[in-house]
Design an enzyme around this catalytic site. Structure first.
Site, mmCIF file in Angstrom:
data_model
loop_
_atom_site.group_PDB
_atom_site.id
_atom_site.type_symbol
_atom_site.label_atom_id
_atom_site.label_comp_id
_atom_site.label_asym_id
_atom_site.label_seq_id
_atom_site.Cartn_x
_atom_site.Cartn_y
_atom_site.Cartn_z
ATOM 1 N N CYS A 1 5.413 9.799 -0.716
ATOM 2 C CA CYS A 1 4.181 9.353 -0.143
ATOM 3 C C CYS A 1 3.081 10.405 -0.568
ATOM 4 O O CYS A 1 2.003 10.443 -0.287
ATOM 5 C CB CYS A 1 3.949 9.381 1.257
ATOM 6 S SG CYS A 1 5.360 8.452 2.105
ATOM 7 N N GLY B 1 6.530 -3.369 5.091
ATOM 8 C CA GLY B 1 6.422 -3.062 6.535
ATOM 9 C C GLY B 1 6.870 -1.376 6.844
ATOM 10 O O GLY B 1 6.039 -0.638 6.501
ATOM 11 N N LEU B 2 8.065 -1.059 7.369
ATOM 12 C CA LEU B 2 8.248 0.314 7.381
ATOM 13 C C LEU B 2 9.641 0.685 7.374
ATOM 14 O O LEU B 2 10.547 0.044 7.211
ATOM 15 C CB LEU B 2 8.031 0.674 9.071
ATOM 16 C CG LEU B 2 8.496 0.028 10.081
ATOM 17 C CD1 LEU B 2 9.701 0.844 10.623
ATOM 18 C CD2 LEU B 2 7.420 -0.447 11.173
ATOM 19 N N GLY C 1 0.855 -1.017 -0.156
ATOM 20 C CA GLY C 1 -0.130 -0.091 0.193
ATOM 21 C C GLY C 1 0.812 1.118 -0.060
ATOM 22 O O GLY C 1 1.746 1.332 0.332
ATOM 23 N N GLN D 1 2.362 5.243 -1.673
ATOM 24 C CA GLN D 1 2.743 5.761 -2.875
ATOM 25 C C GLN D 1 4.051 5.644 -3.273
ATOM 26 O O GLN D 1 4.710 4.513 -2.936
ATOM 27 C CB GLN D 1 2.261 7.173 -2.876
ATOM 28 C CG GLN D 1 0.674 7.389 -2.697
ATOM 29 C CD GLN D 1 0.166 8.652 -2.660
ATOM 30 O OE1 GLN D 1 0.251 9.462 -3.610
ATOM 31 N NE2 GLN D 1 -0.727 8.981 -1.723
ATOM 32 N N TYR D 2 4.749 6.728 -3.680
ATOM 33 C CA TYR D 2 6.263 6.380 -4.047
ATOM 34 C C TYR D 2 7.043 6.685 -2.718
ATOM 35 O O TYR D 2 6.750 7.443 -1.699
ATOM 36 C CB TYR D 2 6.510 7.430 -5.016
ATOM 37 C CG TYR D 2 6.251 7.286 -6.395
ATOM 38 C CD1 TYR D 2 7.312 6.149 -7.093
ATOM 39 C CD2 TYR D 2 5.571 7.734 -7.170
ATOM 40 C CE1 TYR D 2 6.975 5.788 -8.275
ATOM 41 C CE2 TYR D 2 5.136 7.549 -8.374
ATOM 42 C CZ TYR D 2 5.931 6.473 -8.946
ATOM 43 O OH TYR D 2 5.547 6.047 -10.097
ATOM 44 N N THR D 3 8.003 5.849 -2.375
ATOM 45 C CA THR D 3 9.062 6.090 -1.092
ATOM 46 C C THR D 3 10.493 5.619 -1.733
ATOM 47 O O THR D 3 10.638 5.221 -2.892
ATOM 48 C CB THR D 3 8.684 5.413 0.078
ATOM 49 O OG1 THR D 3 9.466 5.863 1.163
ATOM 50 C CG2 THR D 3 8.933 3.887 -0.260
ATOM 51 N N TYR D 4 11.287 6.235 -0.910
ATOM 52 C CA TYR D 4 13.045 6.219 -1.270
ATOM 53 C C TYR D 4 13.351 5.222 -0.233
ATOM 54 O O TYR D 4 13.099 5.076 1.141
ATOM 55 C CB TYR D 4 13.429 7.244 -1.119
ATOM 56 C CG TYR D 4 15.187 7.454 -1.142
ATOM 57 C CD1 TYR D 4 15.695 6.993 -2.266
ATOM 58 C CD2 TYR D 4 15.817 7.309 0.076
ATOM 59 C CE1 TYR D 4 17.244 6.838 -2.177
ATOM 60 C CE2 TYR D 4 16.998 7.287 0.402
ATOM 61 C CZ TYR D 4 17.741 6.907 -0.917
ATOM 62 O OH TYR D 4 19.208 6.817 -1.021
#
Length: 233
Positions: free
Chosen positions: A190, A172-173, A80, A82-85
């Site tokens: 995000c 996860g995170l 789930g 959006q975009y992340t790095y």
């Protein structure tokens, strides 16, 4: 993979993956582990790792939020968000837990993950907070120029994105310890344009990855152990 000492929930396998973990290989290994957990042939697991610089696109990713598509490899994550790095200096925590046993409540699970990060950051004197409509953990930066509407600046320090398969979680995170924050400029993290990103070191804390890993383990039991508190989102 190097195994580290287990948390109080001893049935969970904790591992640190050394070096920089290839994204595609790690994702394949994680999916295989999730299948084994669902089948009852492997214990739940938490993997702590770093990736080489890359961007990932979640299921809600807007192509217009990929500002620099040629800067780093882009992976479709299937989680789930959006975009992340991801990149060196960022602790990625892949969380493979069986919600069949822990309660089939996705919203609560995300809240518990947020609380886990907030409890971890508190060990370093950081007040992490959740925000309505924004998944992840945020810190207020009163020392910075206020936002255009006059409110204090807020910056994201941890991102959360999960997927469930047969009610077993994966992905996860990620917590920003000391990544190159300029690498976030290739995306709208995000999908949120009004706020920036920060890290433990950016906040003036000389925390090591080992320090962070130990804090994560200590905080885990408070959120997921037998005496875990109720979470209100």
């Amino acid at each position: 993979m190097t195994q580290i000492s287990p948390a109080a929930s001893a049935q969970i396998e904790w591992r640190i993956l050394p070096g920089l973990s290839d994204y595609s290989e790690t994702l394949a290994a994680m999916e295989a582990r999730v299948a084994d957990i669902a089948a009852g042939t492997a214990p739940e697991a938490i993997w702590l790792l770093e990736h080489p610089p890359l961007y990932t696109a979640g299921t809600s990713a807007d192509p217009s939020d990929l500002v620099a598509p040629d800067r780093f490899p882009v992976h479709v994550a299937g989680r789930g968000g959006q975009y992340t790095y991801h990149g060196p200096g960022q602790r990625v925590v892949y969380v493979m837990l069986d919600l069949n046993r822990r309660g089939r409540d996705v919203r609560r699970f995300v809240c518990v993950l947020e609380d886990w990060v907030i409890t971890t950051l508190a060990e370093f004197g950081i007040r992490g907070e959740r925000r309505a409509g924004r998944v992840g953990v945020w810190v207020t930066r009163p020392e910075k120029t206020p936002a255009p509407d006059g409110t204090p600046r807020e910056e994201k320090i941890a991102a959360i994105g999960i997927k469930l398969r047969r009610w077993v979680s994966f992905h996860g995170l990620s917590i920003n310890l000391d990544p190159d924050l300029s690498h976030f400029e290739g995306i709208i993290p995000c999908g949120i344009r009004a706020h920036g990103v920060t890290s433990l070191v950016d906040l003036g804390l000389p925390v090591t990855m080992a320090d962070l890993d130990l804090a994560l383990q200590r905080a885990f039991e408070a959120q997921f152990g037998p005496l875990a508190k109720d979470v209100t989102c």
